[in-house]
Design an enzyme around this catalytic site. Structure first.
Site, PDB file in Angstrom:
ATOM      1  N   GLY A   1       0.566  -1.394  -0.199  1.00 51.54           N
ATOM      2  CA  GLY A   1       0.139   0.073  -0.051  1.00 51.54           C
ATOM      3  C   GLY A   1       0.828   1.276   0.004  1.00 51.54           C
ATOM      4  N   HIS A   2       2.050   1.198   0.289  1.00 49.85           N
ATOM      5  CA  HIS A   2       2.848   2.469   0.258  1.00 49.85           C
ATOM      6  C   HIS A   2       3.547   2.622  -1.054  1.00 49.85           C
ATOM      7  CE1 HIS A   2       5.855   5.596   1.947  1.00 49.85           C
ATOM      8  NE2 HIS A   2       4.744   5.691   2.597  1.00 49.85           N
ATOM      9  N   PHE A   3       2.686   3.253  -1.677  1.00 48.23           N
ATOM     10  CA  PHE A   3       3.193   3.474  -3.338  1.00 48.23           C
ATOM     11  C   PHE A   3       3.290   2.169  -3.961  1.00 48.23           C
ATOM     12  CE2 PHE A   3       5.220   7.004  -1.032  1.00 48.23           C
ATOM     13  CZ  PHE A   3       4.165   7.916  -1.072  1.00 48.23           C
TER      14      PHE A   3
END
Length: 161
Positions: free
Chosen positions: A66-68
């Site tokens: 989910g973090h980029f």
């Protein structure tokens, strides 16, 4: 703010030869499952209160999805958590009672100067400034391929459970 350089010459440790792995870390840190950020220890110098640990970043780490998603970047807060785990390991092993919990007490002069991605090894160098019963503080630098990606001072306080 003071810009730090490398705290411990890389020639003093071998990135391919840990002096402690995850089982040794678990003796001193209670983190488990997703919160076991620290992968291993490369160097300990009790006389000078210095240690080097590392985190092997993979595309399976919980934050990568989910973090980029198209181009995952390790969150700065997780870099700081890895530093906290290294300082906690060293302090518990050498200064506090084994099994103590060290809680995050503060962060000072933190700067992020580079990117950490899956496939990287984040090397964390730390030098304890204070290791007393009520406060532990350490200056640190995080490196990827000998480039500083983060730096600052971390403070911890022993917690009773």
């Amino acid at each position: 703010m003071v810009r730090r350089g490398i705290l411990i010459e890389p020639a003093l440790y071998d990135e391919n030869v840990p002096v402690a792995g995850i089982e040794e870390i678990r003796k001193y840190n209670r983190h488990r499952f997703e919160m076991e950020i620290l992968s291993g220890i490369l160097y300990e110098d009790v006389g000078n209160n210095r240690a080097v640990g590392y985190v092997d970043i993979t595309d399976k780490d919980f934050w990568t999805r989910g973090h980029f998603p198209e181009s995952p970047l390790m969150p700065g807060v997780l870099m700081c958590e890895a530093v906290a785990q290294l300082a906690s390991f060293f302090a518990n092993k050498h200064f506090l009672s084994p099994g103590s919990i060290v809680g995050l007490g503060g962060l000072d002069e933190i700067r992020f100067r580079g990117i950490v991605r899956p496939g990287d090894r984040l090397i964390i160098q730390a030098k304890l400034i204070h290791a007393r019963k009520l406060l532990i503080s350490a200056e640190f630098v995080g490196l990827v391929k000998n480039n500083i990606v983060c730096e600052g001072i971390i403070k911890g306080v022993p917690l009773t459970t």
